[in-house]
Structure formats: C-alpha cells, structure tokens
Design an enzyme around this catalytic site. Structure first.
Site: not given
Ligand code: AMP
Ligand code: MG
Length: 488
Positions: A93, A113, A125, A252-253, A262
């Site tokens: 996203r 973002k 989404d 990944d963070n 993140d």
């Molecule tokens: P995060 O926990 O925010 O670091 O995200 C972990 C993974 O989930 C990453 O690959 C993000 O891009 C994906 N992600 C989180 N929220 C969404 C969203 N609303 N739509 C698509 N991908 C998401």
């Molecule tokens: Mg992340």
C-alpha cells in the site's frame, strides 16, 4: 528554495534489474486535499512553505499528476513476521515515487503510503486510515526531534474515500521521506528465492548510495553487514534509553540504515514497565519493550543468512558476536548522559540497574522521572527532590538518591551546568499514546489543528514552552493502557 517544478526526480531503484518490484500507478483520492504539512520536511526538499499550499502539490504527491521524473514503484520484499518467514510481502500500500536530491546533496526517497493496491497487496485495499497515518507522521517527527534516526513525514493528504476496517473510516495518505526504504526483508526475499545475483546487486546499490566509503572495496560486504549491525545496535540503545517500543519488529520493518521504520502500534512508556507490550496482537510479548535488543540481534541473524552468498559464516558470526557489547556500550553511554554523568566508571551499570528496579517497582513515569532528575541537587542539605516526588513512597527513592548524590559529588558535578546538559537529552515532550489519540479524534472530525500543534511541540522536545505544558501530563484515566492494534 525551489518550486515544485524545480524538484529533480529520479528513481534509481526502479532502474535496477527486473525483479526488484513493479511499476504501479497510484490511485489518487477523489477530493484530495492537504491535511497537514511538516515544514521541517519541506526544508529538506528545499521547498518553500507556500509550495505546499498549491493545488499542484496535492496533485503531485497524491498521485494525480506525478512530477517529471517520478516513477511510482512498489518494492518487493519478504520478512520474518513474529518469527515466521513470509516469502513475499512488498509494498502492498505504498509506492516509491522516486528520489529528490536537495541543495545539500542529500538524496531523499519519497514514499506515498496509502496509494492503492499493488501486486504485493495480498488482498488488502492498499489504503491507510487517518489514525495510522497520523501516528506515523507525528512519531517520525518526535523521533527526529529526539535525535533518533527515523523516516520523516512530509505531509498527510485526505480525500473523500472511505476505507473499510472494522467499520468505514476516513482514509488518508502519508508522504514519507527516508534516505532509502530498503529493509532487511528486501535482502531476505532475493536470498530465499535463490536470486543471489540480486542480493549482490542490492547490496552494491545500497553501498554506493549510503556506504560510499565501502564502494568497490575488497571485503565490502562483510564490512557493510558489520556497519548495519552497529547502526542497529545504536538504534536499539536509543530506543531503550528514551523508552520507545516499536511493537512490530518484523525483519520487513527493519531499515538497512538503522532508521526507525514503519510505525504501527508503537508506544512510548508512560509508567516504567520493562515488559511493556504495545501491540495488541503480540500476546506472547515477542516485541515487548525489554526484548527489543534481543530481537534486533535475531533479525540481524536473518539478514546475515540472507547475505551468506557475499560473506563467510565466520564473518557473519563475528558481526553477530559484536552486537551485544556494542549495544551495551551505546546504552550505558546514553544512560550516563541521561543521568548527567561525565565520567565513565565501572559502577555505573549497577547505578542504572538499581534506578530501573526502583522505577519498575513503583511504576514511575519514565519521561517525567528523567526530566525531574535534571533538577536534582548535590548539596547534602537539599530537601526532597522533584524526582522523589514521582515515587508514591518517596522513601523508595532515597537510597538510590544518596548513591547518585555521592557519585555526582565525587566527579565535582555542578548542578546548574549538569541540569542544562540533562535537559538536552531528557525530553519534556514525547508522543504518548493518549496525546496521539486526542489529536486523532479531532482529525477524524476533520480538524487537524491538534496534529499541527503536537508536531510543533515534538519537533523540539527538550525546550520547555508554557503553551505545550498540557503535553507533559501523564495519561488521563481514559488514556492509560490504550490498546493499539495492527489494523491500519
Ligand atoms: P505492516 O505490518 O504495516 O508493516 O505491513 C506488512 C505487510 O502488509 C506489508 O507488505 C504491507 O504492504 C502490507 N499491508 C498492510 N496493510 C495493507 C493494506 N491495507 N493493503 C495492502 N497491503 C497492506
Ligand atoms: Mg511494514
């Protein structure tokens, strides 16, 4: 100062060999508008403040009318989430719009973002809600104000699109800046898909841009890994010293530059609680406050494995072995600064440990305690200190205060001078969850004034300003132990 049209965009990441991600057009919000802009981040791009008020600004950064040279690109990566390897994550996203080089010669990634779905959205989404966007925007500035390496927020864009989480919510987009958005997980992805050539290409790309002293050098990859570990150790020491819990330290963070990256369910400590868990989904406390240095090392081991085509196992082991001593040294140095100690002595570790035990026992507010310690008086005839007043039973603080007094006197510490030094490392304002929450509640009604005010206070957290006095309060009853979830 430049105008928008003078920004020189490039996207060197999008020009890497095929396989590093996908070109994706952002999906702008209908009715897109600027909700808040960070003047300090504008300056990083040499943009004058009035540039942000132009409709072209929203059109450019909100994805409707990209500027020349922008090539929106979703980066692929993988990562260990809560200890489990997830083979493909990536920007689900967010889009890397490109890099801008400023007059000082710095290159800044601009990342949008909440820009809509990408091939890495995994059914999501691609959007972000107001609440998570504000938290990331404010915390980036709070960390920067504290002198802690971090991504920065440039602006928040709003629009008329609803985003569905547990219920319909307002959507928002964040434009963020970082020297690079490459993560540990980016390397893991190429390693685990057996694309070792891409591991090398990525390492050399990062080295060329961010570790230029290693460019083309024999043995550069082992040194690169060692420097990443050193930066990570330093970052952990800074987090621990300021009382910051990240909440989702998945690989990944983890930034390859040792930046705080993140922001999700993070939290600053209110009452000192070593095992503080800020992430609602983290039932086992894998990412509890006091686990962070250990987890950073675990994450570095994952990165080391991903680099094994470029360095030897012995080299990887040596780097991992150096982590704990490096962390300890940085942390102790940070704590000496927080206590206003000028000399380094063997007994300091015990002095710090004893203070932490007493704070934990009495659940003393972390930020207020250290700020109050700046007012400590070394005179033996001094009355009760501001710090002791933060203990429900001040007698629980007295034995430590005596040790501290003796320690300060033995190095000839001068109260006024020490206080001044301590006030530059012990913040008066941190982004407590309840402060973020109060600003979010108003922004959800369309009023971003509290976001702007908090941003201003947090940008300079050390200088006492009467207009921001309310931000120093411990949480009100509704704001204690707020649960923050990953849902964003
Ligand atoms: P995060 O926990 O925010 O670091 O995200 C972990 C993974 O989930 C990453 O690959 C993000 O891009 C994906 N992600 C989180 N929220 C969404 C969203 N609303 N739509 C698509 N991908 C998401
Ligand atoms: Mg992340």
């Amino acid at each position: 100062m430049s105008s928008l049209e003078q920004l020189r965009f490039d996207n060197t990441y999008a020009h890497l060999p095929a396989g590093f991600g996908a070109r994706v057009a952002p999906r702008p919000f209908p009715g897109a508008r600027l909700e808040s802009v960070n003047p300090a981040a504008l300056r990083l791009l040499d943009l004058a403040p009035e540039q942000a008020r132009r409709p072209e600004f929203v059109a450019a950064f909100g994805g409707e009318k990209p500027l020349p040279g922008m090539e929106p690109f979703a980066m692929v990566y993988a990562g260990h989430q809560f200890g489990v390897y997830v083979p493909r994550l990536g920007d689900g996203r967010a889009l890397l719009l490109g890099q801008v080089r400023n007059a000082a010669g710095e290159s800044w990634d601009l990342h949008l973002k909440g820009a809509g779905p990408t091939p890495f959205s995994r059914g999501g989404d691609g959007r972000a809600v107001v609440r998570s966007t504000i938290r990331e925007y404010l915390c980036g500035e709070a960390m920067h104000g504290l002198g802690i390496p971090t991504t920065r927020g440039l602006c928040i864009l709003g629009g008329d699109e609803k985003v569905y989480r547990e219920e319909p919510e307002r959507g928002a987009m964040l434009v963020r800046l970082a020297p690079t958005h490459v993560r540990f997980g980016t390397f893991e992805y190429f390693h685990h898909t057996e694309q070792q050539g891409h591991v090398a290409a990525l390492a050399d790309h990062v080295i060329a841009a961010h570790f230029p002293h290693l460019s083309g050098v024999e043995g550069r990859h082992a040194r690169f890994y060692a420097e990443v570990a050193e930066r990570t150790a330093r970052l952990m020491a800074r987090w621990q010293a300021v009382g910051f819990a990240h909440g989702v330290m998945n690989t990944d963070n983890m930034s390859i530059l040792g930046l705080t990256l993140d922001y999700g369910p993070f939290g600053f400590l209110d009452d000192f609680e070593p095992g503080f868990i800020c992430n609602h989904s983290d039932d086992r406390g894998r990412y509890a406050f006091d686990q962070q240095p250990r987890i950073a090392l675990w994450n570095l081991a994952c990165l080391g494995e991903a680099l094994l085509s470029l360095l030897s196992e012995d080299e990887a082991r040596a780097t991992l072995g150096a982590f704990q001593p490096a962390f300890s040294a940085h942390f102790l140095a940070a704590m000496r600064d927080k206590l206003g100690l000028r000399e380094a002595r063997d007994e300091d570790r015990a002095l710090v440990g004893d203070l932490f035990s007493r704070m934990a026992e009495a659940r003393v507010d972390y930020t207020r305690l250290f700020r109050a310690l700046g007012r400590f008086e070394t005179s033996t005839s001094a009355g009760p200190s501001a710090a002791s007043a933060l203990f429900p039973d001040p007698a629980a603080f007295t034995p430590w205060a005596e040790q501290y007094r003796a320690r300060l006197r033995s190095e000839g510490s001068v109260d006024a001078e020490r206080r001044e030094r301590m006030d530059r490392v012990n913040p008066r304002y941190v982004l407590r969850n309840w402060l973020a929450e109060a600003a979010i509640r108003r922004a959800e009604q369309g009023d971003y004034s509290e976001v702007d005010r908090l941003l201003e206070a947090l940008a300079d957290p050390f200088t006492e300003r009467p207009e921001f006095e309310a931000y120093t309060a411990p949480p009100p009853s509704w704001g204690r132990h707020l649960v923050v979830s990953c849902s964003s």
